[in-house]
Write a protein that holds these residues in place. Structure first.
Motif, short mmCIF file in Angstrom:
data_model
loop_
_atom_site.label_atom_id
_atom_site.label_comp_id
_atom_site.label_asym_id
_atom_site.label_seq_id
_atom_site.Cartn_x
_atom_site.Cartn_y
_atom_site.Cartn_z
N ASP A 40 0.86 -1.18 0.00
CA ASP A 40 0.00 0.00 0.00
C ASP A 40 0.90 1.23 0.00
O ASP A 40 1.47 1.60 1.02
N VAL A 41 1.05 1.85 -1.16
CA VAL A 41 1.98 2.97 -1.34
C VAL A 41 1.26 4.28 -1.00
O VAL A 41 0.15 4.52 -1.48
N GLY A 42 1.90 5.12 -0.20
CA GLY A 42 1.25 6.34 0.26
C GLY A 42 0.09 6.01 1.17
O GLY A 42 -0.95 6.65 1.14
N ALA A 43 0.29 5.02 2.00
CA ALA A 43 -0.80 4.39 2.76
C ALA A 43 -1.38 5.24 3.86
O ALA A 43 -2.50 4.99 4.30
N GLY A 44 -0.64 6.24 4.32
CA GLY A 44 -1.16 7.03 5.43
C GLY A 44 -1.51 6.14 6.61
O GLY A 44 -0.67 5.38 7.10
N SER A 45 -2.74 6.16 7.05
CA SER A 45 -3.18 5.38 8.21
C SER A 45 -3.23 3.88 7.94
O SER A 45 -3.36 3.11 8.88
N GLY A 46 -3.15 3.48 6.68
CA GLY A 46 -3.28 2.07 6.34
C GLY A 46 -4.73 1.62 6.26
O GLY A 46 -5.03 0.43 6.26
N PHE A 47 -5.64 2.57 6.15
CA PHE A 47 -7.07 2.26 6.15
C PHE A 47 -7.43 1.18 5.12
O PHE A 47 -8.13 0.21 5.44
N VAL A 100 -2.81 8.80 -4.39
CA VAL A 100 -1.39 9.06 -4.14
C VAL A 100 -0.76 9.85 -5.28
O VAL A 100 -0.07 10.85 -5.05
N LEU A 101 -0.98 9.43 -6.51
CA LEU A 101 -0.24 9.99 -7.64
C LEU A 101 -0.45 11.49 -7.82
O LEU A 101 0.45 12.18 -8.31
N GLU A 102 -1.58 12.00 -7.40
CA GLU A 102 -1.85 13.44 -7.55
C GLU A 102 -0.95 14.29 -6.65
O GLU A 102 -0.86 15.50 -6.83
N HIS A 103 -0.25 13.65 -5.71
CA HIS A 103 0.67 14.36 -4.82
C HIS A 103 2.10 14.43 -5.36
O HIS A 103 2.93 15.13 -4.82
N ILE A 104 2.38 13.68 -6.41
CA ILE A 104 3.75 13.47 -6.88
C ILE A 104 4.00 14.30 -8.15
O ILE A 104 3.25 14.20 -9.12
N LYS A 123 -0.58 -7.17 -9.50
CA LYS A 123 -1.69 -6.32 -9.95
C LYS A 123 -1.61 -4.98 -9.22
O LYS A 123 -1.21 -4.91 -8.07
N PHE A 124 -2.03 -3.91 -9.92
CA PHE A 124 -2.06 -2.57 -9.35
C PHE A 124 -3.49 -2.06 -9.34
O PHE A 124 -4.21 -2.22 -10.33
N LEU A 125 -3.89 -1.44 -8.24
CA LEU A 125 -5.17 -0.75 -8.16
C LEU A 125 -4.86 0.70 -7.80
O LEU A 125 -4.28 0.97 -6.75
N ILE A 126 -5.22 1.59 -8.72
CA ILE A 126 -4.88 3.00 -8.58
C ILE A 126 -6.16 3.83 -8.60
O ILE A 126 -7.02 3.64 -9.45
N SER A 127 -6.26 4.75 -7.64
CA SER A 127 -7.35 5.72 -7.68
C SER A 127 -6.75 7.12 -7.59
O SER A 127 -5.74 7.33 -6.91
N VAL A 128 -7.36 8.03 -8.30
CA VAL A 128 -6.92 9.43 -8.33
C VAL A 128 -8.14 10.33 -8.41
O VAL A 128 -9.19 9.92 -8.89
N PRO A 129 -8.02 11.57 -7.96
CA PRO A 129 -9.14 12.51 -8.13
C PRO A 129 -9.25 12.92 -9.60
O PRO A 129 -8.24 13.01 -10.30
#
Length: 157
Positions: A40-47, A100-104, A123-129
């Motif tokens: 979990d990349v850029g996981a923050g709290s790990g939610f 995550v990617l929107e921060h980079i 496998k990758f699961l990516i979400s972005v605004p």
């Protein structure tokens, strides 16, 4: 989940509509994918890792975030969850990049670095605004660099 939001939501994170709906969408998108190890990349709290550990056959999660003060280990439903500031390689079969990617600044290079850290079959699961027209003070608060469109996301591939 961004650590900035933990300060605001506190222990009520799992009850917040945004994170509940995002966890539900994540589970639906994964469908028949049954990960055993999660990065979990850029996981923050790990939610999101905690959600998968509690609701799937996954037996461990590696949460990576440069905002962590120290590396630490924890458990979620008797499954190991590792919190690390960085990671060189991990045998994960699922990588999460949830908002995550929107921060980079160089999001394409960042993604490539993580592709190189896991097996080719991962496998990758990516979400972005999405939608620049929805840019708000919340994007500024979270230090977003951009919002995405499907066309822009596909062009980076």
């Amino acid at each position: 989940m961004d650590l900035k939001e933990i300060d605001i939501l506190g222990d009520n994170v799992s009850q917040h509509w945004y994170y509940r709906s995002k966890a539900k969408a994540m589970t639906k998108l994964l469908g028949n994918i049954r990960p055993s190890s999660i990065l979990d990349v850029g996981a923050g709290s790990g939610f999101f890792s905690r959600h998968l550990l509690s609701n799937s056959e996954a037996n461990e999660a590696w949460c990576v975030d440069t905002s962590y003060r120290n590396d630490s280990d924890d458990f979620e439903t008797r499954k190991r969850i590792y919190f690390r500031r960085h990671i060189d390689h991990v045998d994960a079969d699922l990588v999460l990049l949830m908002d995550v990617l929107e921060h980079i600044a160089d999001d394409v290079r960042f993604l490539q670095l993580y592709i190189e850290k896991v097996p080719k079959s991962t496998k990758f699961l990516i979400s972005v605004p999405v939608f620049e027209c929805l840019w708000s003070s919340h994007d500024i608060f979270l230090e977003h660099k951009r919002r995405y469109t499907l066309r822009a996301a596909a062009a980076t591939h």
